[in-house]
Design an enzyme around this catalytic site. Structure first.
Site, PDB file in Angstrom:
ATOM      1  N   CYS A  97       0.801  -1.222   0.000  1.00 19.69           N
ATOM      2  CA  CYS A  97       0.000   0.000   0.000  1.00 19.69           C
ATOM      3  C   CYS A  97       0.844   1.287   0.000  1.00 19.69           C
ATOM      4  O   CYS A  97       1.453   1.599  -1.002  1.00 19.69           O
ATOM      5  CB  CYS A  97      -1.001  -0.033   1.140  1.00 19.69           C
ATOM      6  SG  CYS A  97      -2.383   1.089   0.878  1.00 19.69           S
ATOM      7  N   HIS A 196      -3.469  -5.472   2.564  1.00 14.72           N
ATOM      8  CA  HIS A 196      -3.085  -5.567   3.980  1.00 14.72           C
ATOM      9  C   HIS A 196      -3.698  -6.852   4.511  1.00 14.72           C
ATOM     10  O   HIS A 196      -4.322  -7.611   3.793  1.00 14.72           O
ATOM     11  CB  HIS A 196      -3.698  -4.418   4.783  1.00 14.72           C
ATOM     12  CG  HIS A 196      -3.232  -3.061   4.419  1.00 14.72           C
ATOM     13  ND1 HIS A 196      -2.027  -2.544   4.823  1.00 14.72           N
ATOM     14  CD2 HIS A 196      -3.838  -2.069   3.726  1.00 14.72           C
ATOM     15  CE1 HIS A 196      -1.914  -1.296   4.390  1.00 14.72           C
ATOM     16  NE2 HIS A 196      -2.995  -0.983   3.720  1.00 14.72           N
TER      17      HIS A 196
HETATM   18  N1  GLN Z   1      -1.887   7.050   2.283  1.00  9.68           N
HETATM   19  C1  GLN Z   1      -2.068   6.176   1.172  1.00  9.68           C
HETATM   20  C2  GLN Z   1      -3.425   6.287   0.533  1.00  9.68           C
HETATM   21  O1  GLN Z   1      -4.374   6.664   1.156  1.00  9.68           O
HETATM   22  C3  GLN Z   1      -1.762   4.746   1.575  1.00  9.68           C
HETATM   23  C4  GLN Z   1      -2.747   4.146   2.530  1.00  9.68           C
HETATM   24  C5  GLN Z   1      -2.351   2.788   3.036  1.00  9.68           C
HETATM   25  O2  GLN Z   1      -1.173   2.456   3.112  1.00  9.68           O
HETATM   26  N2  GLN Z   1      -3.342   2.004   3.470  1.00  9.68           N
HETATM   27  O3  GLN Z   1      -3.566   5.946  -0.616  1.00  9.68           O
END
Ligand code: GLN
Length: 258
Positions: A97, A196
């Site tokens: 992510c 995740h």
């Molecule tokens: N901040 C990033 C987004 O919102 C990654 C979010 C995350 O790692 N879950 O796209």
């Protein structure tokens, strides 16, 4: 004669990039190695720490909010050339992510500001702004003919440039951008994904692939074969994630917590 097998696993910024238990990926690798008599040395790498990927076999990086991504960005940048070299030398990477976004060319955060990535993947990510819905829910994707499952929550949308291979194809959920059906990216032994979960505990085949690739790189033809483990709990978690993804009341996360 007993042979000691060792894998060095580095976790980048575990204090900052650890959304939805991404650090569990290191635990999963550690356990799957140790059960097979392979020593997994897990090293956390924080901002400013003396570390280079030279002696690493597997590098993990998790997800985080834009704020955390911004905090690690310049440190990651300093390590960019070494990490790219590591990947070109068949080093194994799992970037999740926010970490995946920073391993691409760049990420334009929700405030419109660009965070430069380290260009392991030829991909760009952009957040369309705070008023646009985030990509949230359970994901099912197909990787090499089998399902991988995970949970996604990202505002940023990733687009792969031409020639950049995806990691998997989306069956349920948003994946990279909710439009092109692609999930993550793969360059050599580097995998980027929005999943995740943590992703490795519930996708043991992927965990074992990372271990096998790392062993092969380090030990060549002498690498030990990975004997099967008792994966009943992991496969139950996998099955439950599949079930949740295809059950509307479960996958509509907003409703679930309303
Ligand atoms: N901040 C990033 C987004 O919102 C990654 C979010 C995350 O790692 N879950 O796209």
């Amino acid at each position: 004669m007993s042979v000691d097998w060792v894998l060095n696993v580095a976790v980048l910024y575990p204090e900052l990039l650890n959304l939805y238990g991404d650090r569990g990926n290191a635990r999963a690798l550690e356990r799957r190695c140790q059960t097979r008599g392979i020593d997994a040395n897990v090293t956390p790498v924080g901002i400013g720490d003396r570390w280079s990927p030279e002696h690493a076999d597997i590098v993990l990086v998790g997800g985080g909010q834009d704020r955390e991504q911004r905090r690690v960005q310049s440190d990651l940048h300093r390590r960019g050339a070494a990490l790219r070299e590591f990947v070109e030398d068949d080093g194994v990477v799992l970037a999740v992510c926010g970490g995946f976004q920073l391993f691409g060319q760049h990420y334009r955060g929700w405030d419109g500001e660009i965070m430069e990535g380290i260009a392991v993947f030829d991909a760009v990510a952009a957040h369309p702004g705070p008023s646009i819905r985030r990509c949230v829910g359970n994901v099912v994707a197909i990787w090499e003919g089998e399902t991988v499952v995970g949970f996604e929550n990202h505002g940023g949308r990733t687009y792969l440039n031409e020639g950049q291979q995806a990691f998997a194809s989306v069956v349920s959920g948003f994946g990279n951008n909710g439009g092109d059906g692609l999930e993550g990216a793969q360059r050599k032994n580097a995998f980027g994904t929005y999943l995740h979960g943590a992703v490795l505990p519930k996708n043991p085949r992927l965990a074992d692939r990372l271990i096998a690739l790392a062993l092969e790189r380090r030990y060549g033809a002498d690498a030990p074969a990975l004997e099967p483990l008792d994966d009943r709990a992991a496969l139950r978690a996998h099955a439950e994630a599949l079930h949740a993804a295809f059950t509307p009341a479960e996958s509509a996360i907003g409703r679930r917590f309303a």
